[in-house]
Design a protein around this motif. Sequence first.
Motif, mmCIF file in Angstrom:
data_model
loop_
_atom_site.group_PDB
_atom_site.id
_atom_site.type_symbol
_atom_site.label_atom_id
_atom_site.label_comp_id
_atom_site.label_asym_id
_atom_site.label_seq_id
_atom_site.Cartn_x
_atom_site.Cartn_y
_atom_site.Cartn_z
ATOM 1 N N THR A 1 57.732 68.874 22.185
ATOM 2 C CA THR A 1 56.491 69.218 21.557
ATOM 3 C C THR A 1 55.357 68.255 21.606
ATOM 4 O OG1 THR A 1 57.186 68.043 19.705
ATOM 5 C CG2 THR A 1 58.130 70.413 19.718
ATOM 6 N N ILE A 2 54.241 68.841 21.677
ATOM 7 C CA ILE A 2 52.825 68.144 21.623
ATOM 8 C C ILE A 2 52.145 68.501 20.504
ATOM 9 C CG2 ILE A 2 50.676 67.455 23.073
ATOM 10 C CD1 ILE A 2 52.484 68.643 25.624
ATOM 11 N N PRO A 3 51.694 67.427 19.506
ATOM 12 C CA PRO A 3 52.291 66.194 19.644
ATOM 13 C C PRO A 3 53.941 65.944 19.385
ATOM 14 C CG PRO A 3 51.225 66.648 17.596
ATOM 15 C CD PRO A 3 51.071 67.700 18.498
ATOM 16 N N ASP A 4 54.406 64.873 19.498
ATOM 17 C CA ASP A 4 55.837 64.783 19.545
ATOM 18 C C ASP A 4 56.241 64.689 17.890
ATOM 19 O OD1 ASP A 4 58.313 64.046 19.731
ATOM 20 O OD2 ASP A 4 58.166 61.981 20.330
ATOM 21 N N THR A 5 57.109 65.709 17.751
ATOM 22 C CA THR A 5 57.824 65.966 16.406
ATOM 23 C C THR A 5 59.101 65.315 16.324
ATOM 24 O OG1 THR A 5 58.448 68.131 16.876
ATOM 25 C CG2 THR A 5 56.389 68.201 16.217
ATOM 26 N N GLY A 6 59.489 64.914 17.214
ATOM 27 C CA GLY A 6 60.769 64.476 17.329
ATOM 28 C C GLY A 6 62.032 65.314 17.452
ATOM 29 N N ILE A 7 61.845 66.572 17.655
ATOM 30 C CA ILE A 7 62.565 67.567 17.984
ATOM 31 C C ILE A 7 62.442 68.219 19.492
ATOM 32 C CG2 ILE A 7 62.836 68.553 15.617
ATOM 33 C CD1 ILE A 7 60.838 70.801 16.380
ATOM 34 N N GLY A 8 63.393 68.570 19.831
ATOM 35 C CA GLY A 8 63.313 69.190 21.352
ATOM 36 C C GLY A 8 64.777 69.103 21.927
#
Length: 757
Positions: A470-477
């Motif tokens: 995700t952009i910005p980085d949400t820590g999930i992926g």
Amino acid sequence: MGEWLRMKGPRVYAAAGRLLRGQAVWGRALSGILLMGGALLGGGAVAQEQDAGGIPDIIVTAQRRAQSVQDVGLSVSVLSAGDLATHHVTSVNDLQNMTPGLEVTNAFGGGQPQFRIRGVGFNDYASNNTPTVGVYVDEVAYPLPIMTQGLVYDVDRVEVLRGPQGVLYGRNTTGGAINILTANPTDSASAGITADYGSYDAAKVEAYVSGPVSDTVKVRLSAMTQQGGAWQTNRLTGQDLGNANRTAVRAKIDWAATPDTDVRLNLHYGRDLSDGTGGYLFNPAVQPGVGTLPADTDPSKTGWGLSPAFAKVIGADPNAKPFRNNTSGGADLTVLHRFEDVTLTSITAWEALNRKEFNDWDATAYRDADEYFNSRAQDVSQEVRLASSGAGRLQWVGGLYYSHETLREAFLSDFTDIYGFIANTRYAQTAESISGFGQADYAVTDRLKLVLGLREEHEDRTLRTFSTITIPDTGIGVSADKVPTGFTQTTGKAGVEVKVTDEALLYANVSRGVKSGGFTAYNTLALGGLAPFRPEVLWAYEAGVKSDLANHTLRLNASAYYYDYHNQQVQSVIIDPTFAAIGKIVNAPRSEIYGAELQADWAPRPGLLITQALGLSHGEFKEFNAVDTAASLATCYPCRPVYTNQAGEDLGFPRITYNGGVSYDWALPGHTLKTEADYSYRSSERSLLGSRYNVAGYWLVNAAVTLAPDQGPWTATVYGQNILDRRYDLLRNFFTNADIAIPGRPATWGIRLGYQY
């Protein structure tokens, strides 16, 4: 064989009974037609040669050799170059208005086509999976649907085959095949140009030059460009949308290397810089923090918006409207050598596509579902086959086929206004297939022929370096280095053909086709979404009649079929304990489709031709426990799947498709005036998403008038498309808060001028 018939036979008989009992109108109509045909055939007074006012014979290569279409025991529609020009066909998608049972709808108006024949189709907006309907250009397979969207031009004919193609064609399919055969170099010098201008400043120019350049070499150069035609506008700014900007060129070179060896090189290239297609809101769209956008009363209104952050990530102008920037190209080399009674054919091909495409699927300036694809695909294939060429009761063809396809894709979604991030999915995929195939036709008598075909195929398909961040980085992926799948399958066909008279053919076929498994390569955030779905298998049972009656002035063809569908690939969801509902393609264990088709061409007098084609089909799930999304989400968190039994539910495709046309040639002093009208109907389509997304049935009517001198090189045509200005939708769907529909084109008018030397 006896055990197989014992197991399968009751299903076939039961389906036939349901067809005639549950669809009594269909049964009576088909029975009446067959009785009429039988009465006419019983007289035995059919002429051996057609008169000047009769229906011309059509030669096809559907079974890898030249045959009259009336001598082929298959359900096949053939469209000539004249048919394609009359109906304004410029892409494979346009064929659906001319062929019963065929549907081609681009996912959400984007560049990914979704094919369906007789209800056998596959809904998928990603780029990485094979279609249920194979598309071939000059016998070269286009394995990914996105590769089929180039211009159709300078074509000799198109053949549409219904039913599984699991023997003779490069790609194994469950639904059918579309064969596009382009025009070949001519023995004498010739050239032609056609210019077309119509509503919304739509313009099209097509040209070719052909002929010999030496005693052994012939060349044909052709090109086409299509421009303009924007009929949609931004509901807020008035900016137009929908202009075409497509160009394509082709060079075909024939070389008679020896008296027994022919070599053909086909080089082609295309560029598409067209606008995208917009949807309209058929319900109000609630935009949190902004308000409610009312539903559109005019389907030509749409909307879009590109955020600066998303524009930067995809490398586009922030003021850009939905666009395409696609290039395609390829080369294929065919070598044909004739031995005494055998012909050897080798086809070596390379096809490639580079795709950059931005679509706004929520049809608003809201950042709800703005999508961008950056794809690079290529396929290398090699086919070698031997075929009998001498006279005799046994005719056969056999060979080997190999292909290797690669795809690298970035798929980005702007969910900033609804979820607060941009989803960035990237992956690569490879697929390698090798198969051996063969088919033999044996004429037991002059009237009875038996057909047997088999294909053994092995495929390895691998999803590589998959990641969603995700952009910005949400820590999930999620990420995965390598996810494999594949199959080894035997498919084939067994058939019988009976020539009742010289002008009537009865046939019956049993065939088995397979469609590759694959991956749901969406922006999933859970590993469970990457599990491959299995190949689907379709057993098809079909019987039909083909006849030329009344001194070859009446052509009557009819067929009935039953499909036993296993592991049908269906767009659905799975439930993840943490991420709730995740869109995924799953397998429905068993479904069935049954129906009938009727085609009648009548030329009651010279210059007058009446054509009618009707398709009736019904499909339903027999075994399928699908996730009940609402009930499952009520269990969160953690989420648990709750299932609902879909047995007996409609598969979701039009039950009735109908095409017809009338043309008449008027004799004028030194000229001929050709008047023609055609019409088509598709019944309503039930959506698996719920009744609010059902697509209503619709009629389309087109007309044209063409003037040409009896002895002269030019033609002039005035035409109208959708002349009743029918409003209709191609599909309906939703994205989070937006219920959107992709509309069909309104009434358009134009003039076409042609000159040939």
